[in-house]
Scaffold this active site. Structure first.
Site, PDB file in Angstrom:
ATOM      1  N   ASN A  14      -6.527  -1.037  -0.950  1.00 16.75           N
ATOM      2  CA  ASN A  14      -7.000   0.015  -0.044  1.00 16.75           C
ATOM      3  C   ASN A  14      -8.449  -0.145   0.389  1.00 16.75           C
ATOM      4  O   ASN A  14      -8.754  -0.112   1.577  1.00 16.75           O
ATOM      5  CB  ASN A  14      -6.818   1.392  -0.680  1.00 16.75           C
ATOM      6  CG  ASN A  14      -7.213   2.508   0.266  1.00 16.75           C
ATOM      7  OD1 ASN A  14      -6.495   2.803   1.218  1.00 16.75           O
ATOM      8  ND2 ASN A  14      -8.359   3.130   0.034  1.00 16.75           N
ATOM      9  N   HIS A  59       1.324   5.027  -2.827  1.00 12.93           N
ATOM     10  CA  HIS A  59       1.483   6.414  -2.366  1.00 12.93           C
ATOM     11  C   HIS A  59       2.890   6.939  -2.617  1.00 12.93           C
ATOM     12  O   HIS A  59       3.098   7.969  -3.263  1.00 12.93           O
ATOM     13  CB  HIS A  59       1.178   6.505  -0.872  1.00 12.93           C
ATOM     14  CG  HIS A  59      -0.269   6.365  -0.543  1.00 12.93           C
ATOM     15  ND1 HIS A  59      -1.106   7.442  -0.344  1.00 12.93           N
ATOM     16  CD2 HIS A  59      -1.050   5.264  -0.376  1.00 12.93           C
ATOM     17  CE1 HIS A  59      -2.324   7.020  -0.068  1.00 12.93           C
ATOM     18  NE2 HIS A  59      -2.319   5.698  -0.086  1.00 12.93           N
ATOM     19  N   ILE A  86      -6.781   8.726  -1.270  1.00 12.36           N
ATOM     20  CA  ILE A  86      -7.079   8.516   0.143  1.00 12.36           C
ATOM     21  C   ILE A  86      -6.227   7.350   0.625  1.00 12.36           C
ATOM     22  O   ILE A  86      -5.776   6.534  -0.178  1.00 12.36           O
ATOM     23  CB  ILE A  86      -8.581   8.222   0.386  1.00 12.36           C
ATOM     24  CG1 ILE A  86      -8.904   8.140   1.875  1.00 12.36           C
ATOM     25  CG2 ILE A  86      -8.973   6.942  -0.313  1.00 12.36           C
ATOM     26  CD1 ILE A  86      -8.668   9.409   2.645  1.00 12.36           C
ATOM     27  N   HIS A 103      -3.909   0.319  -6.384  1.00 13.67           N
ATOM     28  CA  HIS A 103      -4.270   0.986  -5.128  1.00 13.67           C
ATOM     29  C   HIS A 103      -5.652   0.576  -4.653  1.00 13.67           C
ATOM     30  O   HIS A 103      -5.861   0.329  -3.457  1.00 13.67           O
ATOM     31  CB  HIS A 103      -4.204   2.505  -5.285  1.00 13.67           C
ATOM     32  CG  HIS A 103      -4.571   3.235  -4.028  1.00 13.67           C
ATOM     33  ND1 HIS A 103      -5.811   3.816  -3.850  1.00 13.67           N
ATOM     34  CD2 HIS A 103      -3.889   3.451  -2.884  1.00 13.67           C
ATOM     35  CE1 HIS A 103      -5.863   4.358  -2.650  1.00 13.67           C
ATOM     36  NE2 HIS A 103      -4.715   4.152  -2.038  1.00 13.67           N
ATOM     37  N   HIS A 129       0.815  -1.207   0.000  1.00 11.28           N
ATOM     38  CA  HIS A 129       0.000   0.000   0.000  1.00 11.28           C
ATOM     39  C   HIS A 129       0.856   1.268   0.000  1.00 11.28           C
ATOM     40  O   HIS A 129       0.996   1.931  -1.018  1.00 11.28           O
ATOM     41  CB  HIS A 129      -0.947  -0.024   1.205  1.00 11.28           C
ATOM     42  CG  HIS A 129      -1.918   1.114   1.218  1.00 11.28           C
ATOM     43  ND1 HIS A 129      -2.551   1.548   2.361  1.00 11.28           N
ATOM     44  CD2 HIS A 129      -2.371   1.919   0.228  1.00 11.28           C
ATOM     45  CE1 HIS A 129      -3.356   2.552   2.065  1.00 11.28           C
ATOM     46  NE2 HIS A 129      -3.251   2.799   0.780  1.00 11.28           N
TER      47      HIS A 129
END
Length: 891
Positions: free
Chosen positions: A745, A554, A891, A741, A549
């Site tokens: 997530n 990110h 997010i 993602h 993750h």
């Protein structure tokens, strides 16, 4: 007649002004009003029929203008959530914006850019949605040509969010999509440039726009910055820095952390903030105030007031102490499983007047005027089958269709053996032998057949975790092992857990300890197997959060974003292709550095690596991360989960046919790649244009050499020589931002909200690791208590549940893959047609996923009490849905 000297600057100005109404300048680079020059006026034409103004340093010819007919052109500007009345005179008059139109065509007489036309925008209406409309009326020369750009100066006393500007031109309306904050001229006196929705490669840029294109990039690179120190949001500067702001030793020496980025700890780069280094600790950056990101990267009221994701994320550190105050013995384990389920059924009574909880109204239920209850929604796993989490089949199924389906790998070497130094860590040979495998698969086939037929798979966290075991064990209330978990592939594509090996390396005081656990058939061995599974799942949960993750989506995305804004013009087609996949990532990453991955933050306090969290992710980045394996097919092949096969539908054949993440993911990857192929081939009809595109090559060079500079010398970096090279690079980035993602997530609360299914830390060791008499006695008397003491504490669990709920929730105005086309795509018929095909393929994917989820032959996603695999369904309703693929890591 004789020449008369204009002796004063005022007289010179008047002369030049009178001339400018009748004559046009040949070059904007020569200023007849430059200070320090004296001018002479010759009122009679020279031999060339021109009148000349001469200066002491140069001559300037003024060419007579032809009388050009002018037309009225109306422009309507939409500004959302910005232009509210303030004290300035221009605000009160409703003329807060100065707007210039820039022609994309040169003057055929002078071969220079045409003079811009300008007007002040006047407010028309303010609607109920907070949108203001402003009107301009331009006196435009009839031969002005296509408008290639607009320039805006905000003369109001506050920033303005410009949504778009529509021009009513004789040839039809033209829209400029801005979607940007424009600072007040009191902060930034320069004019903002917005280009038309027509995309241009650098060499194809109309001549009058080339300088504007260059200047805008220089602004974003910070070259036009006139001040030092911390960046202000309005400056819009994109630059690189190392992760030197996650520690806070000034606050507490225990919060010191090594810098991530550089030879010692290789890491991707993050957005530079310009904050001062600490005086006491010069290698780190101070952590005061908000973390800078350029203004347009932020979530804001423009995204809708109903979603406050980053606001909640920033507020969580203030929320947690109040939750802790409401818990009895917050550092203690839950006394029984019923007390865990009570979090969903009864909730936690919050302190009186806990106003900060108004940020999360969905979870806070008011049961009386003075009482608020924090009551968590029941996760889908618990709703579907409250006992599934303890079963072996569910443990195995989740490696293929759960929260972290990116780590299961084919066993391709035997015997299993550590590659670490045995002098440091002990015996490298695994306890998992071929005899044990044959015993556990009960004669279905021989070990050699299982290995040859690709029936053995593994979660291997052995060599990665072994160096951390002793360090983590020194932390409070925490333990760790290195682990290997072996699975056997059944004929129906389900996995069967075979064995779990747990290892503690040797140290100066004790020898290596390790033990093998297999599914048991008596009470004691069954409980030990369940506890071994708990430790193995904990390892997977930590790896998921920090690597699958945080690092791979990110963290590794941020350099692509910074480089794109520095090197690719806003009118570049590749910038416009990638921009939807970049939105809001830098904002959420900055908030992550503030309260998620920072020293003492949510990740460190809830996951087993503790203060070594980013250090662990740095090790994985250094040893394992490769850009050329981040695309889905390459990732599957590298793990032995697929092989190249030209006859297969997507060019690869899966080793496990029912692999929900891969089955759905390959369809999504294929749709993305087809769309990006159509797009790239439209703008780059031949490979030479890829090579000659200086902005494109500059972007990719900066990604490799600066943004991911610690790995710049790796041989696997793609080189942009052909359209296929570019297609693969862009598809990989788009996939990581969207499908990858989403898969790791939006199921976080569904699978991790009931934390016994995915505990994030283990607090005590296995009861058979050098036990005391008291530990063994407690285990035999009450093994459930031993398991509950192994799980996270009450404080850790509630903190984690609240965070996972937030991270798994879609905003009401989430921007999903294939939902809405960008304005620049709509205005290009070929591109828009390709996008509509892409959208159609995603709609088809949704139907296929629905069909697969009711096909009971697909046992990894359908059956009694089985959670449907919907994480890669492109569109979702707002909220906690366990589906939906946003364009970006937002997010």
């Amino acid at each position: 007649m004789f020449c008369k000297e204009a002796s004063s600057s005022l007289q010179t100005l008047n002369i030049a002004k009178s001339l400018s109404s009748e004559f046009t300048k040949p070059s904007a680079l020569i200023n007849p009003l430059s200070a320090g020059h004296r001018y002479k006026l010759c009122p009679r034409p020279n031999l060339r029929g021109r009148c000349t103004v001469t200066a002491s340093k140069f001559d300037i010819d003024w060419i007579p203008k032809e009388r050009v007919k002018k037309i009225k052109v109306k422009g309507i500007i939409t500004a959302k959530q910005g232009l509210l009345p303030s004290v300035g005179v221009t605000d009160l008059l409703g003329v807060s914006l100065l707007v210039e139109l820039i022609s994309a065509e040169t003057d055929p007489r002078t071969l220079m850019e045409k003079d811009p036309v300008k007007d002040h925008a006047r407010r028309l209406v303010i609607d109920a949605h907070g949108e203001d409309q402003y009107e301009c009326v331009f006196d435009m020369p009839e031969d002005f040509g296509a408008v290639g750009a607009i320039r805006v100066l905000n003369e109001a006393h506050r920033e303005i969010f410009l949504k778009e500007m529509k021009l009513e031109l004789p040839d039809g309306p033209v829209t400029f999509t801005c979607d940007s904050w424009v600072a007040s001229k009191s902060e930034d006196p320069t004019k903002r440039t917005f280009f038309s929705n027509k995309s241009y490669l650098p060499l194809q840029t109309p001549e009058p726009l080339k300088q504007l294109r260059k200047e805008e990039l220089e602004t974003l690179q910070g070259k036009n910055r006139k001040r030092d120190g911390e960046f202000k949001k309005f400056e819009r500067v994109y630059d690189y820095d190392v992760y030197n702001d996650v520690g806070d030793p000034e606050k507490d020496p225990e919060l010191a952390r090594p810098v991530m980025g550089g030879l010692s700890h290789p890491y991707p780069r993050r957005c530079k903030t310009g904050r001062k280094p600490s005086r006491k600790y010069p290698s780190i950056e101070t952590r005061k105030g908000d973390f800078y990101v350029p203004r347009d990267e932020e979530w804001s009221t423009v995204k809708g007031t109903a979603f406050t994701g980053t606001t909640i994320l920033a507020a969580l550190p203030a929320v947690f102490p109040q939750i802790e105050a409401a818990l009895v013995d917050p550092n203690m384990p839950f006394p029984h499983f019923k007390s865990i389920e009570d979090l969903f059924e009864e909730g936690i009574e919050l302190p009186k007047n806990a106003g900060i909880f108004s940020l999360i109204p969905r979870l806070v239920k008011t049961v009386a005027e003075a009482d608020d209850i924090l009551q968590f929604d029941s996760p889908i796993l618990l709703d579907t089958d409250r006992f599934s989490w303890i079963r072996d089949d569910e443990f195995a199924r989740q490696t293929l269709a759960g929260l972290n389906p990116l780590c299961i790998e084919l066993v391709q070497e035997w015997p299993l053996k550590s590659k670490l130094d045995p002098a440091v860590y002990g015996d490298p040979n695994s306890l998992i032998t071929s005899e044990i495998v044959e015993r556990e698969i009960k004669g279905v086939m021989s070990f050699d057949e299982a290995l040859e037929n690709k029936r053995l798979f593994m979660l291997d966290y052995h060599d990665l975790l072994l160096p951390y075991v002793n360090k983590v064990r020194e932390l409070d209330d925490s333990t760790l092992y290195a682990s290997r978990t072996l699975f056997f592939l059944n004929d129906d594509s389900t996995l069967r857990p075979v064995a779990i090996e747990l290892t503690r390396p040797q140290d100066v005081n004790s020898p290596q300890w390790r033990q093998l656990f297999t599914p048991g058939y008596d009470a004691t061995s069954c409980w030990l197997w369940s506890l071994a599974k708990t430790h193995a799942i904990t390892h997977d949960a930590g790896y998921h959060q920090l690597i699958s993750h945080w690092l791979r989506t990110h963290c590794c995305m941020e350099p692509y974003i910074i480089a794109a804004n520095r090197q690719l013009s806003a009118m570049h087609p590749i910038y416009r292709l990638l921009h939807p996949h970049f939105r809001y990532t830098m904002e959420i990453n900055a908030r992550g550095r503030q309260s998620l991955v920072n020293a003492g933050g949510i990740i460190e306090s809830c996951f087993w690596p503790g203060k070594y969290s980013l250090e662990l992710s740095s090790d994985v980045y250094d040893k394992q991360w490769r850009f050329d394996r981040e695309g889905l097919p390459a990732d599957l092949i590298s793990r032995g989960l697929a092989v190249e096969d030209e006859t297969a539908e997507y060019g690869v054949r899966l080793t496990i046919p029912d692999y929900p993440f891969a089955n759905d993911g390959l369809m999504l990857w294929d749709a993305l790649k087809e769309w990006i192929t159509d797009y790239v081939n439209h703008y780059y009809p031949d490979a030479e244009q890829v090579m000659l595109d200086e902005e494109l090559q500059g972007w990719w060079s900066e990604v490799r050499n600066i943004g991911h500079g610690d790995k710049k010398n790796e041989p696997w970096w793609p080189v942009l020589k052909t359209q296929d090279d570019l297609i693969e690079v862009v598809t990989t980035i788009a996939w990581v931002a969207s499908g990858h993602h989403a898969a790791v997530n939006f199921g976080q609360y569904g699978y991790g909200g009931y934390f016994p299914n995915r505990p994030t830390t283990s607090r005590i060791k296995m009861p058979v690791e050098e036990p005391t008499e008291e530990e063994l006695k407690e285990f035999y008397k009450d093994p459930e208590k031993t398991m509950l003491k192994t799980f996270p504490s009450k404080k850790q669990a509630t903190k984690l549940m609240l965070t996972l709920d937030l991270l798994s929730t879609h905003s009401p105005d989430e921007e999903y893959l294939g939902e809405n086309a960008e304005a620049s795509w709509v205005h290009e018929p070929v591109i828009y047609a390709a996008y509509e095909r892409f959208k159609g393929k995603l709609q088809y994917l949704e139907g296929v996923i629905d069909e697969r989820n009711v096909d009971v032959a697909l046992k990894n996603r359908a059956g009694a009490g089985v959670v449907k695999y919907e994480l890669l369904k492109p569109i979702s309703e707002p909220g906690l849905t366990g589906m939906g693929v946003p364009n970006s890591v937002s997010i």
